[in-house]
Scaffold this motif. Structure first.
Motif, PDB file in Angstrom:
ATOM      1  N   PRO A 192      -5.932  -2.751  -1.657  1.00 55.80           N
ATOM      2  CA  PRO A 192      -5.522  -4.224  -0.587  1.00 55.80           C
ATOM      3  C   PRO A 192      -4.610  -3.615   0.464  1.00 55.80           C
ATOM      4  CG  PRO A 192      -4.719  -3.646  -3.469  1.00 55.80           C
ATOM      5  CD  PRO A 192      -5.940  -2.664  -3.061  1.00 55.80           C
ATOM      6  N   PRO A 193      -3.869  -3.832   1.173  1.00 49.74           N
ATOM      7  CA  PRO A 193      -3.193  -3.642   1.885  1.00 49.74           C
ATOM      8  C   PRO A 193      -2.011  -3.713   1.710  1.00 49.74           C
ATOM      9  CG  PRO A 193      -3.820  -5.366   2.556  1.00 49.74           C
ATOM     10  CD  PRO A 193      -4.592  -5.028   1.786  1.00 49.74           C
ATOM     11  N   ASN A 194      -1.682  -3.801   0.459  1.00 49.77           N
ATOM     12  CA  ASN A 194      -0.331  -4.201   0.316  1.00 49.77           C
ATOM     13  C   ASN A 194       0.178  -3.035  -1.762  1.00 49.77           C
ATOM     14  OD1 ASN A 194      -1.813  -5.734  -1.844  1.00 49.77           O
ATOM     15  ND2 ASN A 194       0.031  -6.691  -2.502  1.00 49.77           N
ATOM     16  N   ALA A 195      -1.113  -2.440  -1.234  1.00 48.92           N
ATOM     17  CA  ALA A 195      -1.084  -1.022  -1.998  1.00 48.92           C
ATOM     18  C   ALA A 195      -0.385   0.008  -2.711  1.00 48.92           C
ATOM     19  CB  ALA A 195      -2.679  -0.321  -2.488  1.00 48.92           C
ATOM     20  N   THR A 233     -14.298  12.705  -1.247  1.00 54.09           N
ATOM     21  CA  THR A 233     -15.372  11.534  -0.911  1.00 54.09           C
ATOM     22  C   THR A 233     -14.982  10.430  -2.105  1.00 54.09           C
ATOM     23  OG1 THR A 233     -17.260  13.438  -0.512  1.00 54.09           O
ATOM     24  CG2 THR A 233     -17.926  11.035  -1.502  1.00 54.09           C
ATOM     25  N   GLU A 234     -14.527  10.355  -3.694  1.00 46.82           N
ATOM     26  CA  GLU A 234     -14.287   9.398  -4.673  1.00 46.82           C
ATOM     27  C   GLU A 234     -13.432   8.918  -3.865  1.00 46.82           C
ATOM     28  OE1 GLU A 234     -16.165   8.218  -6.619  1.00 46.82           O
ATOM     29  OE2 GLU A 234     -18.647   9.302  -5.490  1.00 46.82           O
ATOM     30  N   LEU A 235     -12.381  10.110  -3.344  1.00 43.90           N
ATOM     31  CA  LEU A 235     -10.460   9.493  -3.146  1.00 43.90           C
ATOM     32  C   LEU A 235     -10.869   8.280  -1.358  1.00 43.90           C
ATOM     33  CD1 LEU A 235      -8.572  12.472  -3.628  1.00 43.90           C
ATOM     34  CD2 LEU A 235      -8.774  10.294  -4.800  1.00 43.90           C
ATOM     35  N   LEU A 236     -12.157   9.087  -0.282  1.00 43.11           N
ATOM     36  CA  LEU A 236     -11.947   7.960   0.453  1.00 43.11           C
ATOM     37  C   LEU A 236     -12.108   6.894  -0.170  1.00 43.11           C
ATOM     38  CD1 LEU A 236     -12.461   7.749   3.398  1.00 43.11           C
ATOM     39  CD2 LEU A 236     -14.151   8.569   3.671  1.00 43.11           C
ATOM     40  N   TRP A 237     -13.436   6.551  -0.784  1.00 40.24           N
ATOM     41  CA  TRP A 237     -14.272   5.529  -0.963  1.00 40.24           C
ATOM     42  C   TRP A 237     -12.879   4.454  -2.172  1.00 40.24           C
ATOM     43  CZ3 TRP A 237     -13.954   4.496  -6.376  1.00 40.24           C
ATOM     44  CH2 TRP A 237     -14.138   2.585  -7.043  1.00 40.24           C
ATOM     45  N   ALA A 238     -12.127   4.725  -2.951  1.00 35.77           N
ATOM     46  CA  ALA A 238     -11.330   4.363  -3.261  1.00 35.77           C
ATOM     47  C   ALA A 238     -10.182   3.718  -2.647  1.00 35.77           C
ATOM     48  CB  ALA A 238     -10.366   5.280  -4.643  1.00 35.77           C
ATOM     49  N   ALA A 239      -9.647   5.038  -1.661  1.00 41.74           N
ATOM     50  CA  ALA A 239      -8.766   4.517  -0.533  1.00 41.74           C
ATOM     51  C   ALA A 239      -9.144   2.898   0.528  1.00 41.74           C
ATOM     52  CB  ALA A 239      -7.942   5.817   0.255  1.00 41.74           C
ATOM     53  N   CYS A 259      -8.934  11.353   7.293  1.00 33.90           N
ATOM     54  CA  CYS A 259      -7.664  11.172   8.713  1.00 33.90           C
ATOM     55  C   CYS A 259      -7.367   9.623   9.037  1.00 33.90           C
ATOM     56  CB  CYS A 259      -7.829  12.500   9.738  1.00 33.90           C
ATOM     57  SG  CYS A 259      -7.492  13.982   8.891  1.00 33.90           S
ATOM     58  N   ASP A 260      -8.326   9.038   8.896  1.00 32.36           N
ATOM     59  CA  ASP A 260      -8.475   7.825   9.675  1.00 32.36           C
ATOM     60  C   ASP A 260      -7.949   6.754   8.149  1.00 32.36           C
ATOM     61  OD1 ASP A 260      -7.859   8.910  11.961  1.00 32.36           O
ATOM     62  OD2 ASP A 260     -10.179   8.224  12.401  1.00 32.36           O
ATOM     63  N   ALA A 261      -8.496   6.742   7.508  1.00 33.68           N
ATOM     64  CA  ALA A 261      -8.616   5.730   6.025  1.00 33.68           C
ATOM     65  C   ALA A 261      -7.268   5.995   5.733  1.00 33.68           C
ATOM     66  CB  ALA A 261      -9.752   6.618   5.014  1.00 33.68           C
ATOM     67  N   PRO A 262      -6.543   4.567   5.114  1.00 35.29           N
ATOM     68  CA  PRO A 262      -5.631   4.620   4.362  1.00 35.29           C
ATOM     69  C   PRO A 262      -4.893   5.892   3.116  1.00 35.29           C
ATOM     70  CG  PRO A 262      -7.321   2.833   4.159  1.00 35.29           C
ATOM     71  CD  PRO A 262      -7.595   4.040   4.593  1.00 35.29           C
ATOM     72  N   PHE A 263      -4.185   6.125   2.884  1.00 36.17           N
ATOM     73  CA  PHE A 263      -3.129   6.775   2.047  1.00 36.17           C
ATOM     74  C   PHE A 263      -3.556   8.565   2.891  1.00 36.17           C
ATOM     75  CE2 PHE A 263      -3.413   3.150  -0.157  1.00 36.17           C
ATOM     76  CZ  PHE A 263      -1.755   3.094  -0.103  1.00 36.17           C
ATOM     77  N   GLU A 298      -6.306  -4.498 -13.620  1.00 34.58           N
ATOM     78  CA  GLU A 298      -6.765  -5.916 -13.044  1.00 34.58           C
ATOM     79  C   GLU A 298      -8.071  -5.451 -11.621  1.00 34.58           C
ATOM     80  OE1 GLU A 298      -9.964  -8.311 -13.246  1.00 34.58           O
ATOM     81  OE2 GLU A 298      -8.975  -8.000 -15.315  1.00 34.58           O
ATOM     82  N   GLN A 299      -6.848  -5.341 -10.661  1.00 36.24           N
ATOM     83  CA  GLN A 299      -7.458  -4.827 -10.156  1.00 36.24           C
ATOM     84  C   GLN A 299      -8.111  -3.614  -9.773  1.00 36.24           C
ATOM     85  OE1 GLN A 299      -3.241  -4.593  -7.733  1.00 36.24           O
ATOM     86  NE2 GLN A 299      -4.017  -6.028  -5.866  1.00 36.24           N
ATOM     87  N   LEU A 300      -7.709  -2.149 -10.545  1.00 36.44           N
ATOM     88  CA  LEU A 300      -8.230  -1.380 -10.465  1.00 36.44           C
ATOM     89  C   LEU A 300      -9.429  -1.374 -11.400  1.00 36.44           C
ATOM     90  CD1 LEU A 300      -5.253   0.901 -11.759  1.00 36.44           C
ATOM     91  CD2 LEU A 300      -6.712   0.466  -9.752  1.00 36.44           C
ATOM     92  N   LEU A 301      -9.704  -2.006 -12.249  1.00 35.60           N
ATOM     93  CA  LEU A 301     -11.342  -2.273 -13.095  1.00 35.60           C
ATOM     94  C   LEU A 301     -11.518  -3.404 -12.608  1.00 35.60           C
ATOM     95  CD1 LEU A 301      -9.962  -3.916 -16.112  1.00 35.60           C
ATOM     96  CD2 LEU A 301     -11.588  -1.096 -15.821  1.00 35.60           C
ATOM     97  N   GLU A 302     -11.513  -4.224 -10.905  1.00 33.80           N
ATOM     98  CA  GLU A 302     -12.028  -4.555 -10.092  1.00 33.80           C
ATOM     99  C   GLU A 302     -12.622  -3.996  -9.160  1.00 33.80           C
ATOM    100  OE1 GLU A 302     -14.768  -6.831  -7.938  1.00 33.80           O
ATOM    101  OE2 GLU A 302     -13.848  -7.490  -9.765  1.00 33.80           O
ATOM    102  N   MET A 303     -11.932  -2.706  -8.734  1.00 33.68           N
ATOM    103  CA  MET A 303     -12.267  -1.744  -7.987  1.00 33.68           C
ATOM    104  C   MET A 303     -13.640  -0.274  -9.241  1.00 33.68           C
ATOM    105  SD  MET A 303      -9.307  -0.249  -6.601  1.00 33.68           S
ATOM    106  CE  MET A 303      -9.781   1.134  -5.840  1.00 33.68           C
ATOM    107  N   VAL A 304     -13.163  -0.576 -10.399  1.00 35.15           N
ATOM    108  CA  VAL A 304     -14.781   0.264 -10.817  1.00 35.15           C
ATOM    109  C   VAL A 304     -15.454  -0.535 -11.071  1.00 35.15           C
ATOM    110  CG1 VAL A 304     -15.007   1.035 -13.712  1.00 35.15           C
ATOM    111  CG2 VAL A 304     -12.611   1.338 -11.844  1.00 35.15           C
ATOM    112  N   ARG A 305     -15.380  -1.893 -11.487  1.00 34.75           N
ATOM    113  CA  ARG A 305     -16.747  -2.983 -11.402  1.00 34.75           C
ATOM    114  C   ARG A 305     -17.420  -2.690 -10.132  1.00 34.75           C
ATOM    115  NH1 ARG A 305     -13.544  -6.191 -14.134  1.00 34.75           N
ATOM    116  NH2 ARG A 305     -12.427  -7.128 -12.541  1.00 34.75           N
ATOM    117  N   GLN A 306     -16.559  -2.730  -8.284  1.00 30.10           N
ATOM    118  CA  GLN A 306     -17.489  -2.425  -7.193  1.00 30.10           C
ATOM    119  C   GLN A 306     -18.215  -1.278  -7.038  1.00 30.10           C
ATOM    120  OE1 GLN A 306     -14.948  -3.835  -3.813  1.00 30.10           O
ATOM    121  NE2 GLN A 306     -14.039  -4.994  -5.171  1.00 30.10           N
TER     122      GLN A 306
END
Length: 89
Positions: free
Chosen positions: A56-59, A46-52, A16-20, A66-74
């Protein structure tokens, strides 16, 4: 939605406290309405929490590929599995 999926108060508050949170709960409800099992919903939450947490703050203004691919890489650097994203040329 989170209260019906999560087993502990700590997990509930973490989600509940995580973004989105509202958007994630709405998506999980959509999945439940279309037949997703409890185990699948828990995995998705669980996966959505990780992604959230990686967004970035302006998501809410949108993300580029490129931002999405970086998230996948991480994510793939710490988690592997058949459902983990992989890049293709």
């Amino acid at each position: 939605m989170f209260e019906s999926l999560l087993r502990t108060q700590a997990a509930y508050h973490r989600h509940c406290d995580a973004p989105f949170a509202a958007e994630r709960a709405r998506y999980l409800q959509h999945c439940a309405d279309h037949g997703a099992t409890l185990a699948t919903l828990r995995m998705k939450s669980t996966e959505l929490l990780w992604a959230a947490r990686l967004l970035p703050p302006n998501a809410s203004q949108g993300l580029g590929m490129e931002q999405l691919l970086e998230m996948v890489r991480q994510r793939t650097s710490i988690h592997t599995g058949s459902t983990t994203g992989t890049e293709t040329d």
